[in-house]
Scaffold this motif. Structure first.
Motif, PDB file in Angstrom:
ATOM      1  N   ILE A   1       4.775   3.177   6.326  1.00 42.94           N
ATOM      2  CA  ILE A   1       5.546   2.207   7.104  1.00 42.94           C
ATOM      3  C   ILE A   1       4.639   1.514   8.118  1.00 42.94           C
ATOM      4  O   ILE A   1       4.664   0.293   8.266  1.00 42.94           O
ATOM      5  CB  ILE A   1       6.726   2.904   7.813  1.00 42.94           C
ATOM      6  N   ALA A   2       3.822   2.303   8.815  1.00 44.04           N
ATOM      7  CA  ALA A   2       2.908   1.724   9.810  1.00 44.04           C
ATOM      8  C   ALA A   2       1.885   0.813   9.154  1.00 44.04           C
ATOM      9  O   ALA A   2       1.556  -0.255   9.684  1.00 44.04           O
ATOM     10  CB  ALA A   2       2.210   2.843  10.580  1.00 44.04           C
ATOM     11  N   GLN A   3       1.393   1.217   8.005  1.00 44.15           N
ATOM     12  CA  GLN A   3       0.399   0.403   7.297  1.00 44.15           C
ATOM     13  C   GLN A   3       1.002  -0.927   6.855  1.00 44.15           C
ATOM     14  O   GLN A   3       0.399  -1.981   7.016  1.00 44.15           O
ATOM     15  CB  GLN A   3      -0.144   1.169   6.099  1.00 44.15           C
ATOM     16  N   ARG A   4       2.215  -0.873   6.294  1.00 44.99           N
ATOM     17  CA  ARG A   4       2.882  -2.106   5.856  1.00 44.99           C
ATOM     18  C   ARG A   4       3.188  -3.023   7.034  1.00 44.99           C
ATOM     19  O   ARG A   4       3.039  -4.238   6.936  1.00 44.99           O
ATOM     20  CB  ARG A   4       4.177  -1.776   5.115  1.00 44.99           C
ATOM     21  N   SER A   5       3.628  -2.454   8.152  1.00 41.96           N
ATOM     22  CA  SER A   5       4.041  -3.293   9.277  1.00 41.96           C
ATOM     23  C   SER A   5       2.860  -3.907  10.019  1.00 41.96           C
ATOM     24  O   SER A   5       3.012  -4.939  10.675  1.00 41.96           O
ATOM     25  CB  SER A   5       4.907  -2.495  10.250  1.00 41.96           C
TER      26      SER A   5
END
Length: 78
Positions: free
Chosen positions: A31-35
């Motif tokens: 999630i952090a990588q995508r955001s």
């Protein structure tokens, strides 16, 4: 009719189970990588304002280190 109702309730409950599950460490990293579009350096479980969060440390393509908080219960970026 009772059998159909019981079967339908079972199917609906099985579909709802993932909504009750906590966000995993791997999910929080994704999630952090995508955001952010950044590379994940570390993931730690922490607490913020009484809520469990994942503290995800990332490094951006520009070399900047950032911390992204992901809510454990919902998977939302805070």
């Amino acid at each position: 009719m009772k059998l159909v109702t019981a079967l339908l309730c079972s199917v609906l409950m099985a579909l709802a189970l993932p909504a009750w599950a906590d966000t995993s460490r791997d999910d929080a990293a994704a999630i952090a990588q995508r955001s952010s579009g950044a590379r994940v350096l570390s993931v730690e479980r922490a607490e913020r304002a009484g809520y469990a969060v994942w503290r995800v440390k990332v490094v951006t393509p520009q070399g900047e280190v950032r911390v992204i908080l992901v809510d454990v219960a919902s998977g939302r970026v805070l």
